[in-house]
Structures are given as C-alpha cells and as structure tokens.
Design an enzyme around this catalytic site. Structure first.
Site, PDB file in Angstrom:
ATOM      1  NE  ARG A 144      40.925  81.818  22.884  1.00  0.00           N
ATOM      2  CZ  ARG A 144      40.080  80.799  22.934  1.00  0.00           C
ATOM      3  NH1 ARG A 144      38.784  81.011  23.016  1.00  0.00           N
ATOM      4  NH2 ARG A 144      40.503  79.570  22.869  1.00  0.00           N
ATOM      5  CG  ASP A 329      39.801  70.499  14.798  1.00  0.00           C
ATOM      6  OD1 ASP A 329      38.714  71.008  15.137  1.00  0.00           O
ATOM      7  OD2 ASP A 329      40.853  70.646  15.457  1.00  0.00           O
ATOM      8  CE  LYS A 356      41.269  74.532  13.778  1.00  0.00           C
ATOM      9  NZ  LYS A 356      40.789  73.704  14.925  1.00  0.00           N
ATOM     10  CB  CYS A 633      50.197  60.332  26.559  1.00  0.00           C
ATOM     11  SG  CYS A 633      49.757  58.703  27.226  1.00  0.00           S
ATOM     12  CB  CYS A 636      48.473  66.680  27.685  1.00  0.00           C
ATOM     13  SG  CYS A 636      46.716  67.048  27.820  1.00  0.00           S
ATOM     14  CG  HIS A 637      52.456  64.442  28.856  1.00  0.00           C
ATOM     15  ND1 HIS A 637      53.118  65.135  29.838  1.00  0.00           N
ATOM     16  CD2 HIS A 637      51.354  63.920  29.456  1.00  0.00           C
ATOM     17  CE1 HIS A 637      52.463  65.025  30.986  1.00  0.00           C
ATOM     18  NE2 HIS A 637      51.385  64.296  30.778  1.00  0.00           N
TER      19      HIS A 637
HETATM   20 CA    CA Z   1      38.010  72.004  17.057  1.00  0.00          CA
END
Ligand code: CA
Length: 711
Positions: A144, A329, A356, A633, A636-637
């Site tokens: 960033r 999260d 968030k 997986c 990412c995929h």
């Molecule tokens: Ca986090």
C-alpha cells in the site's frame, strides 16, 4: 530486545541500478531530504506534495489543491501513464510525491520512482520477494505504499522485511527482518515515521500468528521497541514494551491454551499520529483463529481494537475494543482519521473509524472514550451499541457456540476494508467506500494448526452447499460511495456502484471527491451532493486510492489501477461478476486539466475453452475433494473452483486430464517457482486426487449450466 537481525544488503538485491542523472532534473534529493516530522505536521505549507500515506499524520486524505475543481473538472484528461508490468495482481498503492518525484509501490512490494510531471522512470527497486510467500498470505501480494524521511524511502515487503532505500537512487541502505513469512506473517501496509522511528506492523491473523508493531531507528535500522497486541504463553516474557499492559489488562481476558494459535490482533494497515497529544494510534485485527470456541472464551484483548501508544517507547496509553470476542474477522485495522468536530457545542479532538464490523465509530482521541457509533451499512451480528460502545450481541451469529452456520452482515471482507476513506473539513463529511456483502460462517469441529493454508477454524464449506443461502448472499451484494456525517452519524448522500470492492477515496478543496471502481471507471463527484461530474473508463478494476499533487504550477490527479485482493482471490463467481474483466493491466494513470493522452486500450480478449476429462469419480470422492478444495485451495483459486480472475481457474487447467502431473504440481511442488507451493505436508495423495475429481465435476457442471449462470 535482541531480535534485531541487521541484514547486509548486497547490490544483488537491486533490479535496476539507480539512475541519479535522470533524477537530478526534478531535484529528487532536495525534496525527500527535507521530509521530517515538522514538514509532515505542517504539510499544508507544501500542498503540492503528498508526504505520507494519508497525506498528513491525521490521515484525512483531503488535499487543499483546487486548480481542478467542480467547475473545470470536465476538462480533465490523461497527462501520462506508466505501465507497471509483471503479474496482473492487485495494486493498492498510495504513491508519495515529494519535490516532483512520485514514489510508487506495486504488487510484490516493488518500488518505482517516477518524474511526477512526465512519468519518466528515475529508478526501480525489486526486493525479490520469494514466490513461496504468496501461499503464506491471505489477501494477494499487495503493497500500500512507502514512508519517506530525511532522504530515505522505507518499504515493508510481503515476506516480512523493512528496507530503507536512498530516495535519490533507490539503493538499499539497510534491511531488517521484522516478521517471518514462513511463520504466516506478511506485510502489505505502509510504514509510518514518527520522531525518527519507522513503525511497521504485519498481517497474518488468518494463519495463526500473534500481532505486533515494531519501531526502528530510521537512520540505522536498529530495533527500538516492540508492542505485542495479544498475550503470549504465560510465564514466557517477551521483554517488550507491551509486557506490563498485557499482563495487567489483556491476559485476564484469555483462557485455555490460547497461545497455540497465535491469538491474532495483527496491525496490518494504517496508523495515525497526533503530534500535539504525542499519541500513535494503531488498529488491530481479528482473533486467531476466527472461531472463538477454539481460540478462547472472553473478550480477548487487544483483538479488534484501537490502541494509543507513545511513539518514543511503545508505552500503552489507552485502548478501545470494538468487537469483544470477535468470530467474524472484523478487523479494526481500517484507516483512522483524526479530525476536530463540533459535538454538542464543543470542539472535540476525535478519531473516526469505519471498520469491517459495519459501525462508524467516533472516539475522543485523547482518552479513547466512545462518543458515538452507528451502522453505516446493514449489520445483523449486533442489535446496537451500549452507551460505552459495546456491541449488544445476537446469539445466533456466534456460529462457533451454536454449532450452526450463520449468515452474517457484513461478511469477512468487511463493510469497509483497507480502501481508504477521506474527510473533507469544508463539507464536514466522510467519504466512505462501502461494500455490502454477507458471508456464511461455519465452525470446523476439529481444528489443528496447519503449516500451510488458513487457520480460521471455519471450514468455508457452508456456502456452496446451500443454494438458498447463495441467493441471499447474491441479493445482498452491492457497493456504494457513501458521504457520511460523523456529527449526526447519518448519511448525507450515496452513489450506488452496483458491485462491491471498489477503490479508496480522495477529497479536495476543489469541491471534488475522486474514486475508482471495480468496473474500471475513474470518477469525480461533487463533494456536496455526489453528482457525477466527470468519468473515464480505464478498462481495469480499481481498488487503490487516488492522490493529487502539483508540479510547476500544474495540479495532477493520480490513481493506480489493478484489481484483486482478498475478495478478488476468494469470492469465486461473485468476484468474476464484480469487475470489468478486460484484462486487469496494472498501470499508473495521471490526469491534468487539458491532458490529451489517449487511454490505453485493453489487451485482446482470450477465450479459454473448458476441456475436462470425463467425470468418473464417486460422489464420496467428489465430496471429499470439495471439502479439501474449499479448505485449502478456495482462498486463492476461488470459491467453488471459480477463479475471480486473479489466479488460474483450475477448471481450465490442462493438468486436470493428467493425474500424475496433478500430483507433481500439488504434492511435488512442480510449479513452486511461480508461487504454487507443495501441499505435501497438508494433503495426502488420495485427497489431492479427490480435489482433481471435484474440479473436474465443477468443470462439467459449468459446461452444463453456462446459460443459467451457475454458482
Ligand atoms: Ca483479518
């Protein structure tokens, strides 16, 4: 602390030798050498520069420049562009501009210095981040931005180094390892320099790490202090600035063997500094793992908190925890804006954050006292806040306690993530890029710490199994630019953008708000009412925040393009549908009034064809493959074997037809030089074959359901 590891830096690190001659034309050394605390504190005396991540220590991202304004912005045109090259990965940089030189970072933690008036490259630096680091981070190989102090440029690298470069030549002067990617730590955020100390945090809350920030002497790289945000193993002192406060306040809020998973609380994004109060503010991330039942009962201080520290020694001053015992999260790492607001007839020094969790917080930044909070986007995990700013919990949102999946809003990507907002003191409004996204959380029954892959205690499997939930998530998916009044805690206006995961925001004294979006548009809005005044199609999704600067009397507006990040990698079909999809070419674009350069065209489209082998595996094997795919997986995929367009879509992989080749890649690490590391320690041969069977089945489903738009 003797953790310091001063690394001798060889010239071999450099991709391009420094080019001092080219730099001389724009007096790069003169500009950067003058940057110190006084210069940053009085940034408005040099409005043509952009000196630090949020332009000033207050992180307002408001520029006093007004040559480009709400009357003439229609004449804005491209002045120059710079092709970044390399992988088509996310670009999240806030470039700094000092004395006519732009210091830009790109994916894989590279830095390039450009003549800010022409785009001519002055020098480039590549820290050669090992490709294997990719698999140890959550959210794309982002960077960033850098910090500048007394002629030096400071860079945090994805694999965990902090490097000082000469601002004139780009040559490395010192390098320290501040975090270890092999342990699950990565750096994507910009450092901040306060009183001669470079302060840097790290990410890794999804990988079983323990968060901390470290301060280094800007001149020598010597470690000065470190502050851990969550307690470690009892009886094992860190000999860090945080020891006393962790024992006194934080440790009593943790129970069981909480240290096994690190605890989280990572400081992975922006920080802010108030020179008058002499307070450094840091925001901390989610608890590790997300699943609170696995992690520890209790509030788990200092996860999802804002902490005020003394910059000289890391001494704790106050904290405010937003989500006690967070399981969703809900990082509190998002940008903190320092502003002076008139509240109930009195000017208060406040800290503003829209993290968030979906709530806009206003705190007294001298004391950390909660002043007000209100949802800026629909939330369902809390009924509201108490007078002290504590959330009133909704029991069924705690999937870990109930044992049942829970659809929570905002989702794990957040109502607002790292994409910076801005505050315009002229309108009194905060301009906030909002993503409306839900996420289905489902607690894993058994959780063991993995060496590779996410350690969240969430099995990521509930979503594809339930079409009704998928329909709900799709319906809730949107994004908008929100003008928010932090005094009344109400919206002033909002512009619907159609898709989530859009760019950061810049406000200017020209009465303008600039934002790029996922559909490739770069737009100027009128700050007062959100009227769209100017727009250009860049053909690439934008998440980075724009900046503005001035060179030789000419004002420029700059934005980096290149889409990806956590949502782009993991959200599968939702991500694919939420971006412009014209090639994702990383570039720096710079505009000025009367600019005449043509916007570069998108690359020719490619139309890969599905060609899966026959699907012959049993339903049980495919189900096993789905659970392993989603667990290892998908981040990412892409969810349900649909790539969001950043990394390869496995449904199209030629290796699908060759089980031996598939094993050599996933188990043998055949493609490790490109970043696809071996999962031999995590997945058995049988499981790897089951993943292949699952992806083959998904490819056939895709063929069959093309017309109906499957998910
Ligand atoms: Ca986090």
């Amino acid at each position: 602390m003797l953790r310091i590891a001063l690394v001798a830096v060889s010239l071999g690190l450099m991709a391009v030798p420094g080019c001092a001659l080219a730099g001389a034309a724009v007096s790069s050394a003169g500009g950067a050498v003058a940057v110190d605390g006084a210069r940053i504190a009085h940034a408005d005396r040099h409005p043509g520069d952009w000196l630090t991540y949020g332009r000033t220590y207050s992180e307002q991202r408001f520029s006093p420049l007004a040559q480009i304004n709400d009357r003439d912005v229609g004449r804005l045109g491209l002045a120059w562009h710079y092709d970044i090259g390399g992988d088509r990965r996310v670009q999240e940089s806030t470039p700094l501009v000092v004395g006519g030189v732009m210091y830009l970072t790109t994916a894989w933690s590279r830095v390039v210095a450009l003549n800010a008036a022409t785009g001519k490259r002055l020098w480039a630096f590549d820290p050669h981040v090992p490709r294997a680091a990719d698999a140890h981070g959550c959210c794309d190989v982002a960077n960033r931005g850098v910090a500048i102090w007394r002629g030096r440029v400071y860079l945090g690298t994805y694999d965990g180094r902090l490097i000082a470069l000469s601002a004139t030549t780009g040559k490395p002067l010192w390098s320290v390892r501040t975090a270890d990617y092999a342990q699950g730590y990565t750096i994507t955020g910009a450092p901040i320099v306060v009183k001669g100390r470079v302060i840097i945090g790290n990410g890794g809350g999804e990988f079983g790490t323990r968060g901390y920030v470290t301060a280094y002497d800007a001149r020598t790289g010597r470690e000065d202090w470190r502050f851990y945000t969550v307690p470690g193993k009892p009886g094992v002192p860190d000999r860090a600035a945080s020891d006393a406060v962790l024992n006194r306040i934080a440790r009593p809020t943790w129970h069981g063997h909480y240290w096994r998973f690190g605890g989280g609380g990572n400081v992975w994004d922006s920080m802010a500094y108030d020179a008058k109060l002499d307070l450094l503010y840091i925001g901390t991330g989610n608890g590790a793992p997300w699943n609170g039942t696995v992690r520890s009962p209790g509030a788990n201080l200092f996860i999802t908190s804002i902490i005020a520290l003394r910059p000289e020694n890391g001494e704790y001053v106050w904290h405010f925890q937003e989500v006690p015992g967070d399981v969703w999260d809900y990082d509190a790492d998002q940008q903190m804006i320092l502003a002076d607001l008139r509240l109930h007839g009195r000017v208060r020094r406040v800290l503003l954050q829209a993290p968030k969790d979906g709530i806009f917080y206003v705190l007294d930044r001298a004391t950390g006292r909660f002043l007000s909070g209100a949802p800026y986007t629909p939330i369902n995990w809390a009924r509201g806040l108490t007078a002290r700013g504590e959330p009133i919990e909704v029991h069924k949102a705690f999937y870990d306690r109930t044992g049942k999946p829970a659809l929570a809003m905002p989702g794990a990507a957040g109502g607002h993530n790292w994409q910076p907002m801005s505050y315009d003191p002229q309108t009194g409004l905060v301009y906030l890029p909002v993503s409306a996204m839900a996420f289905t959380y489902s607690g894993a029954r058994r959780v063991a710490l993995r060496r590779l892959g996410w350690n969240t205690g969430d099995n990521f499997i509930a979503l594809p199994q339930n079409p009704r939930v998928v329909a709900q998530i799709r319906k809730a998916l949107s994004g908008y630019l929100l003008a928010w009044n932090p005094v009344t805690q109400r919206p002033a206006w909002r512009v619907a953008l159609g898709t989530p995961w859009n760019g950061g925001v810049l406000a200017t004294a020209g009465g303008l708000v600039f934002q790029g979006d996922a559909m490739g548009r770069f737009v100027a809005y009128r700050a007062a009412d959100g009227k769209r005044l100017w727009s250009v199609q860049t053909h690439t999704g934008i998440v980075a925040p724009p900046i503005t600067y001035q060179v030789a009397g000419q004002q420029y507006v700059a934005v980096q393009i290149g889409w990806g990040g956590a949502f782009g990698l993991a959200a599968g079909q939702l991500a694919l549908d939420s971006q412009v999809n014209e090639g994702n070419v990383p570039r720096m674009l710079v505009f000025r009034l009367g600019g005449t350069e043509a916007m570069p065209s998108p690359p020719p489209g490619t139309h890969p064809r599905l060609n899966p082998p026959p699907s012959t595996a049993s339903a049980a094997t495919i189900a096993l493959g789905e659970s392993r795919y989603q667990s290892y997986c998908s981040v990412c995929h892409g969810d349900s074997a649909v790539s969001g367009g950043v990394l390869p879509d496995l449904r199209y992989a030629p290796a699908l037809a060759d089980p031996a080749l598939w094993q050599r890649i996933v188990q043998g690490g055949l493609l490790a030089p490109g970043g696809m590391v071996s999962f031999a320690g995590q997945l058995s041969r049988r499981q790897i074959e089951a993943v292949r069977a699952y992806v083959i089945a998904r490819a056939h489903q895709t063929e069959g359901e093309r017309a109906a738009r499957p998910y």
